[in-house]
Design a protein around this motif. Sequence first.
Motif, PDB file in Angstrom:
ATOM      1  N   VAL A  77       0.789  -1.238  -0.029  1.00 28.43           N
ATOM      2  CA  VAL A  77       0.008   0.097   0.041  1.00 28.43           C
ATOM      3  C   VAL A  77       1.024   1.235  -0.138  1.00 28.43           C
ATOM      4  O   VAL A  77       0.560   2.366  -0.652  1.00 28.43           O
ATOM      5  CB  VAL A  77      -0.896  -0.071   1.240  1.00 28.43           C
ATOM      6  N   GLU A  78       1.737   1.285   0.701  1.00 25.15           N
ATOM      7  CA  GLU A  78       2.836   2.424   0.827  1.00 25.15           C
ATOM      8  C   GLU A  78       3.577   2.665  -0.304  1.00 25.15           C
ATOM      9  O   GLU A  78       3.790   3.968  -0.819  1.00 25.15           O
ATOM     10  CB  GLU A  78       3.775   2.241   1.979  1.00 25.15           C
ATOM     11  N   GLU A  79       4.019   1.341  -1.252  1.00 23.19           N
ATOM     12  CA  GLU A  79       4.477   1.747  -2.447  1.00 23.19           C
ATOM     13  C   GLU A  79       3.801   2.189  -3.456  1.00 23.19           C
ATOM     14  O   GLU A  79       4.018   3.123  -4.357  1.00 23.19           O
ATOM     15  CB  GLU A  79       5.212   0.280  -2.870  1.00 23.19           C
ATOM     16  N   THR A  80       2.356   1.575  -3.199  1.00 23.43           N
ATOM     17  CA  THR A  80       1.339   2.366  -4.262  1.00 23.43           C
ATOM     18  C   THR A  80       0.971   3.696  -4.230  1.00 23.43           C
ATOM     19  O   THR A  80       1.106   4.432  -5.173  1.00 23.43           O
ATOM     20  CB  THR A  80      -0.234   1.340  -4.044  1.00 23.43           C
ATOM     21  N   ILE A  81       1.156   4.118  -3.009  1.00 22.75           N
ATOM     22  CA  ILE A  81       0.993   5.365  -2.517  1.00 22.75           C
ATOM     23  C   ILE A  81       1.991   6.446  -3.257  1.00 22.75           C
ATOM     24  O   ILE A  81       1.896   7.415  -3.871  1.00 22.75           O
ATOM     25  CB  ILE A  81       0.735   5.798  -0.886  1.00 22.75           C
ATOM     26  N   ALA A  82       3.426   5.803  -2.873  1.00 22.68           N
ATOM     27  CA  ALA A  82       4.520   6.462  -3.544  1.00 22.68           C
ATOM     28  C   ALA A  82       4.321   6.748  -5.271  1.00 22.68           C
ATOM     29  O   ALA A  82       4.892   7.528  -5.533  1.00 22.68           O
ATOM     30  CB  ALA A  82       6.000   5.787  -3.020  1.00 22.68           C
ATOM     31  N   SER A  83       4.023   5.500  -5.718  1.00 18.96           N
ATOM     32  CA  SER A  83       3.872   5.467  -7.313  1.00 18.96           C
ATOM     33  C   SER A  83       2.686   6.380  -7.459  1.00 18.96           C
ATOM     34  O   SER A  83       2.993   6.900  -8.601  1.00 18.96           O
ATOM     35  CB  SER A  83       3.496   3.906  -7.586  1.00 18.96           C
ATOM     36  N   LEU A  84       1.970   6.615  -6.783  1.00 18.69           N
ATOM     37  CA  LEU A  84       0.502   7.444  -7.289  1.00 18.69           C
ATOM     38  C   LEU A  84       0.867   8.980  -6.885  1.00 18.69           C
ATOM     39  O   LEU A  84       0.362   9.921  -7.623  1.00 18.69           O
ATOM     40  CB  LEU A  84      -0.604   6.834  -6.678  1.00 18.69           C
ATOM     41  N   ARG A  85       1.928   9.201  -5.964  1.00 18.21           N
ATOM     42  CA  ARG A  85       2.195  10.663  -5.660  1.00 18.21           C
ATOM     43  C   ARG A  85       2.413  11.620  -6.694  1.00 18.21           C
ATOM     44  O   ARG A  85       1.709  12.674  -6.888  1.00 18.21           O
ATOM     45  CB  ARG A  85       3.490  10.663  -4.667  1.00 18.21           C
ATOM     46  N   ASN A  86       3.236  11.305  -7.848  1.00 19.64           N
ATOM     47  CA  ASN A  86       3.617  12.163  -8.751  1.00 19.64           C
ATOM     48  C   ASN A  86       2.526  12.368  -9.738  1.00 19.64           C
ATOM     49  O   ASN A  86       2.259  13.345 -10.520  1.00 19.64           O
ATOM     50  CB  ASN A  86       4.582  11.882  -9.516  1.00 19.64           C
ATOM     51  N   LEU A 101      17.088  18.768 -17.619  1.00 24.71           N
ATOM     52  CA  LEU A 101      15.351  19.200 -17.795  1.00 24.71           C
ATOM     53  C   LEU A 101      14.445  17.880 -17.723  1.00 24.71           C
ATOM     54  O   LEU A 101      13.441  17.925 -17.094  1.00 24.71           O
ATOM     55  CB  LEU A 101      15.131  20.100 -19.155  1.00 24.71           C
ATOM     56  N   LEU A 102      15.083  16.931 -18.508  1.00 27.07           N
ATOM     57  CA  LEU A 102      14.170  15.668 -18.626  1.00 27.07           C
ATOM     58  C   LEU A 102      13.892  15.083 -16.954  1.00 27.07           C
ATOM     59  O   LEU A 102      12.796  14.627 -16.790  1.00 27.07           O
ATOM     60  CB  LEU A 102      14.651  14.648 -19.114  1.00 27.07           C
ATOM     61  N   ARG A 103      15.012  15.300 -16.079  1.00 28.43           N
ATOM     62  CA  ARG A 103      15.223  14.852 -15.145  1.00 28.43           C
ATOM     63  C   ARG A 103      14.085  15.593 -13.983  1.00 28.43           C
ATOM     64  O   ARG A 103      13.687  15.079 -12.809  1.00 28.43           O
ATOM     65  CB  ARG A 103      16.358  14.795 -14.438  1.00 28.43           C
ATOM     66  N   ARG A 104      13.606  16.663 -14.426  1.00 26.85           N
ATOM     67  CA  ARG A 104      12.541  17.242 -13.610  1.00 26.85           C
ATOM     68  C   ARG A 104      11.294  17.010 -13.769  1.00 26.85           C
ATOM     69  O   ARG A 104      10.317  17.435 -13.021  1.00 26.85           O
ATOM     70  CB  ARG A 104      12.809  19.002 -14.203  1.00 26.85           C
ATOM     71  N   PHE A 105      11.008  16.029 -14.820  1.00 25.70           N
ATOM     72  CA  PHE A 105       9.667  15.691 -15.244  1.00 25.70           C
ATOM     73  C   PHE A 105       9.127  14.817 -14.023  1.00 25.70           C
ATOM     74  O   PHE A 105       9.703  13.780 -13.746  1.00 25.70           O
ATOM     75  CB  PHE A 105       9.574  14.875 -16.284  1.00 25.70           C
ATOM     76  N   ARG A 106       8.002  15.054 -13.780  1.00 20.33           N
ATOM     77  CA  ARG A 106       7.125  14.201 -12.655  1.00 20.33           C
ATOM     78  C   ARG A 106       5.796  14.421 -12.999  1.00 20.33           C
ATOM     79  O   ARG A 106       4.945  15.505 -12.944  1.00 20.33           O
ATOM     80  CB  ARG A 106       7.561  14.954 -11.095  1.00 20.33           C
ATOM     81  N   ILE A 151      13.525   5.880 -20.353  1.00 20.06           N
ATOM     82  CA  ILE A 151      12.719   6.449 -19.675  1.00 20.06           C
ATOM     83  C   ILE A 151      12.361   5.362 -18.213  1.00 20.06           C
ATOM     84  O   ILE A 151      12.656   6.062 -17.194  1.00 20.06           O
ATOM     85  CB  ILE A 151      11.179   6.867 -20.263  1.00 20.06           C
ATOM     86  N   ASP A 152      12.314   4.135 -18.820  1.00 17.43           N
ATOM     87  CA  ASP A 152      12.405   3.190 -17.814  1.00 17.43           C
ATOM     88  C   ASP A 152      13.300   3.270 -16.890  1.00 17.43           C
ATOM     89  O   ASP A 152      13.588   3.134 -15.603  1.00 17.43           O
ATOM     90  CB  ASP A 152      12.120   1.822 -18.299  1.00 17.43           C
ATOM     91  N   ALA A 153      14.788   3.436 -17.529  1.00 19.77           N
ATOM     92  CA  ALA A 153      15.881   3.601 -16.435  1.00 19.77           C
ATOM     93  C   ALA A 153      15.977   4.718 -15.804  1.00 19.77           C
ATOM     94  O   ALA A 153      16.223   4.756 -14.432  1.00 19.77           O
ATOM     95  CB  ALA A 153      17.247   3.743 -17.431  1.00 19.77           C
ATOM     96  N   LEU A 154      15.354   5.869 -16.070  1.00 21.23           N
ATOM     97  CA  LEU A 154      15.337   6.854 -15.441  1.00 21.23           C
ATOM     98  C   LEU A 154      14.304   6.709 -14.212  1.00 21.23           C
ATOM     99  O   LEU A 154      14.421   7.140 -12.942  1.00 21.23           O
ATOM    100  CB  LEU A 154      14.916   8.131 -16.151  1.00 21.23           C
ATOM    101  N   ALA A 198      16.067   4.653 -11.569  1.00 23.88           N
ATOM    102  CA  ALA A 198      17.035   5.529 -10.972  1.00 23.88           C
ATOM    103  C   ALA A 198      16.315   6.517  -9.920  1.00 23.88           C
ATOM    104  O   ALA A 198      16.970   6.619  -8.603  1.00 23.88           O
ATOM    105  CB  ALA A 198      17.845   6.584 -12.044  1.00 23.88           C
ATOM    106  N   ARG A 199      15.077   6.865 -10.097  1.00 28.84           N
ATOM    107  CA  ARG A 199      14.480   7.810  -9.064  1.00 28.84           C
ATOM    108  C   ARG A 199      13.882   6.817  -8.059  1.00 28.84           C
ATOM    109  O   ARG A 199      14.131   7.511  -6.727  1.00 28.84           O
ATOM    110  CB  ARG A 199      13.278   8.593  -9.870  1.00 28.84           C
ATOM    111  N   HIS A 200      13.697   5.630  -8.268  1.00 28.61           N
ATOM    112  CA  HIS A 200      13.235   4.710  -7.214  1.00 28.61           C
ATOM    113  C   HIS A 200      14.250   4.622  -6.459  1.00 28.61           C
ATOM    114  O   HIS A 200      14.335   4.197  -5.091  1.00 28.61           O
ATOM    115  CB  HIS A 200      12.596   3.680  -7.879  1.00 28.61           C
ATOM    116  N   ALA A 201      15.587   4.360  -6.937  1.00 26.55           N
ATOM    117  CA  ALA A 201      16.835   3.850  -6.347  1.00 26.55           C
ATOM    118  C   ALA A 201      17.298   5.296  -5.596  1.00 26.55           C
ATOM    119  O   ALA A 201      18.211   5.258  -4.717  1.00 26.55           O
ATOM    120  CB  ALA A 201      17.696   3.413  -7.153  1.00 26.55           C
ATOM    121  N   GLY A 202      16.769   6.169  -5.732  1.00 24.38           N
ATOM    122  CA  GLY A 202      17.276   7.576  -5.008  1.00 24.38           C
ATOM    123  C   GLY A 202      18.638   8.060  -5.686  1.00 24.38           C
ATOM    124  O   GLY A 202      19.152   9.154  -5.158  1.00 24.38           O
ATOM    125  N   LEU A 203      18.837   7.871  -6.925  1.00 25.53           N
ATOM    126  CA  LEU A 203      20.024   8.213  -7.609  1.00 25.53           C
ATOM    127  C   LEU A 203      19.685   9.665  -8.234  1.00 25.53           C
ATOM    128  O   LEU A 203      20.458  10.133  -8.572  1.00 25.53           O
ATOM    129  CB  LEU A 203      20.457   7.131  -8.810  1.00 25.53           C
TER     130      LEU A 203
END
Length: 523
Positions: free
Chosen positions: A245-254, A400-405, A510-513, A516-521
Amino acid sequence: LAALGQRHPLVFLPTHKSMLDSLVLKYALYENGLPPNHTAGGINMNFFPMGGLMRRTGIFFIRRSFKDNEVYKFVLRQYVDYLIEKRFPLEWYIEGTRSRSGKLMPPRFGLLAYVVDAYRRGKSEDVLLVPVSVAYDQIQDVAGYAAEERGGRKRPESFGWFLRFVRALRRRYGEIYIRFGEPLSLARALGPPDPGAEPDPNEQSLALQKLAFEVSARINRVTPITATSLVTMALLGTSSRALSVEETIASLRNLLDYVRRRDLPTAGALDLDTPEGVRRALDALIENGVVTCFAEGPEAVYAIGAEKHLIASYYRNTVIHFFVNGAIAELALLRAAEDGVADPAGEFWDEAMRLRDLLKFEFFFADKEAFREELRAEVRIHEADWERRVAEGPAAIQALLRRFRPFSAHRVLRPFLEAYRVVADALARRPPDAAFQEDEFLRGCLALGRQYLLQRRIRNAESVSQGLFATALRLARNRSLVDPGAPDLAERRRAFAEEVRRVIRRIDAIDALVAARHAGLIE
């Protein structure tokens, strides 16, 4: 609508997701004091005893095709003329049939041509086309749609079918939402009528087709985003990984933040930033077998059920149009940032237009100039001075692309492009002089798609879809890649397959980005 209907005939053009659509709209009109519509229904619904009952509610049945029957066309024209002249409200499904994918389907022009012709010949001073979106949390029809997308045959409507349909309504499917788009005036769009004109219900008229596509665009604009659509979008974007549930909330946040920043229409308060709200949405999907829950470990985790990806994608696709431009912008930025690009800004726009052309049979795009403005506004959400950043070159573009959420291409465009890859590869394998038979070819695509999925050459189970393959084939035919005998056919088929693969490689980036975001990179 009640006030407008006093002066001019109203033509309601609703979406068609379920067999309940007509009843839902009739009830809403009745509850608000509006008269019932004269509703055009498919002849397939004229079975005993329902045909007679439906006629008593204002439904009239028409044949699927009657192009060569002059008497039938004459009678239909006279009937439509009468309804328009007497200001009776009309209704039919602009898509012509129920959507099997969840997306709004391309409009059919037949009945609209008769209404436009009646207006053009002065049967009314104006006619107002009313776009209507009928949306559901879930529907009972969707399992049948998924079976058809996997290559199964559509069950014919009958009294037995009707009894099964009614029995299925005992289960809970959530809420129903009706939204009305801005009415479209024929007088404003086409100019004044000409009472001396000869009858000519021309389906090929460019003005008629623009009207139909504008109605479809207005339907999409008011279609509400539901909790079900966002949760399935989040789960389908995880590459089959189960989420707590918490991971789903995180996935939905953006996703939720994006919906709020753009002020997109929603089905009330979505309540997806709380564990209670997310559990409620997941439990509703579990109840109908779309999502499974594994609760034997320290925390419960949720995933799309086996063989349920097409069903989940149906709910996701009902709102996918809101995220398409963002996904195109991501891929165009990646192309602009590649090595050897002399003019990044020019390449961004060229790639965006190539993607618009590649997906033109899937989505309703604005005309080219309006599409450019929409894309500018889309990227401006993430960076106000983005065009200067693009001109600065690869490093600035990647920043710029890394700013996309959120990132969208991997969960919005991948299913369609993977289906296109299957079709493109199947065409490339064919000898250029081999006779083409569409049904046989599509069956071959289903088999090739299942093979690719087992080999992990495509990632999304919902990409193996007869409907998506048929649309990809329509694009190929539009590019003269189907029928044997065309010049340089083998070479152009290979080029088409390579074009699709290049786009998928950028979606992989994009999948790699995302990873990387999920891993905190990256932030």
